[in-house]
Write a protein that holds these residues in place. Sequence first.
Motif, PDB file in Angstrom:
ATOM      1  N   CYS A   1     -35.355  -3.314  59.552  1.00 17.65           N
ATOM      2  CA  CYS A   1     -33.958  -3.694  59.229  1.00 17.65           C
ATOM      3  C   CYS A   1     -32.912  -3.661  60.518  1.00 17.65           C
ATOM      4  CB  CYS A   1     -33.422  -2.814  58.243  1.00 17.65           C
ATOM      5  SG  CYS A   1     -34.115  -2.726  56.457  1.00 17.65           S
TER       6      CYS A   1
ATOM      7  N   PHE B   1     -35.231   0.854  62.033  1.00 22.59           N
ATOM      8  CA  PHE B   1     -33.987   0.586  61.586  1.00 22.59           C
ATOM      9  C   PHE B   1     -32.922   0.290  62.764  1.00 22.59           C
ATOM     10  CE2 PHE B   1     -35.256   3.169  58.167  1.00 22.59           C
ATOM     11  CZ  PHE B   1     -34.857   2.637  57.297  1.00 22.59           C
TER      12      PHE B   1
ATOM     13  N   LEU C   1     -27.159   3.747  55.747  1.00 24.19           N
ATOM     14  CA  LEU C   1     -28.602   4.212  54.967  1.00 24.19           C
ATOM     15  C   LEU C   1     -28.091   5.395  54.132  1.00 24.19           C
ATOM     16  CD1 LEU C   1     -30.919   4.331  57.989  1.00 24.19           C
ATOM     17  CD2 LEU C   1     -30.115   2.340  56.771  1.00 24.19           C
TER      18      LEU C   1
ATOM     19  N   SER D   1     -38.442   6.303  57.914  1.00 22.42           N
ATOM     20  CA  SER D   1     -38.945   5.333  58.785  1.00 22.42           C
ATOM     21  C   SER D   1     -40.660   6.048  59.007  1.00 22.42           C
ATOM     22  CB  SER D   1     -38.364   5.216  60.165  1.00 22.42           C
ATOM     23  OG  SER D   1     -39.409   4.811  61.065  1.00 22.42           O
TER      24      SER D   1
END
Length: 224
Positions: A121, A144, A155, A161
Motif C-alpha cells: 500500500c 506500507f 492504519l 505486515s
Amino acid sequence: VKAEGPGSFVSTTQSVCKDTLHGWMAVGGARMVLERDCSSHRSRRCALLAAGEDSCIVATVGMCARAAGLYGALAREGGRINLQGTSDIESSSVGCSAQGAGSVLALGESSTVFGRAWAGCAALEGATLFCEEKCVVRSENISFYAAGPGSKLELWAGCLSAGGSVAFKAAGGALMILEAKCGANHCDTGYLAKGAGTRMQLGEGCYGDSCQMGLAAHKGAHIE
C-alpha cells in the motif's frame, strides 16, 4: 469496463473482467459502483483505476483483483477508490496506491494486499490512503509506504505486515499514523522514517517480531 466524463455512471453486480489492460476504470469525473461478486483477473496494468477530480469507484462488499499487472488499485489525479468490506488485491508491483493531491484510497476491514515487487500500500505525492482494522499487507520490498509532502497513510488497529524488506516506511515529509497493535513480522526493518518533516506515529502495542532492525529514524525524521 470504463466510465468517462462528468455525470457518467456505471453500476453492476456479479461482473468479472479478465485479460484486459484495465479492469474497472472511472476517469474525468465519472462514477462507478461495483456490487457483490465483482472481480478483475489478469489485468495488464490496473485492476481498478480512478483518475481525475471527482472520479470515483466504490466496491460495496470488497473486491477480488488477482494477478494484476502494475497496480491492483490506483487512485490518481484527485480520483477516489473506496473498497468497502473485505478485499483481496494482488499485483506484480504495487497492490493499492493513491497518487497526487486530493487522491484517496480506502481499504476495508480485514482486507489482504500483496504488491510483489515494490509496495503493498502506497500513498504518494500528497495523496491519502486508509486501511481499516486488521488488514494484512505483504511485499517483497515495502509493505506500507508513504512518501512526499502532504502524503498520509493511516492504519487502523491491528494492521499487519508479513515479510519483505521494510514493513512500514514514511519518507520525504509524509505522515504515517498507526493505531494500536499494528505489527511488523519477519521483515528486515520494522518501522523506518526518513527525511526532515517526516513523521510516524505509533499507537499503543505496536510491535516488531523477528525483524533485523525494529525501528529507525534517519535524516531529521520523527517517530513518536
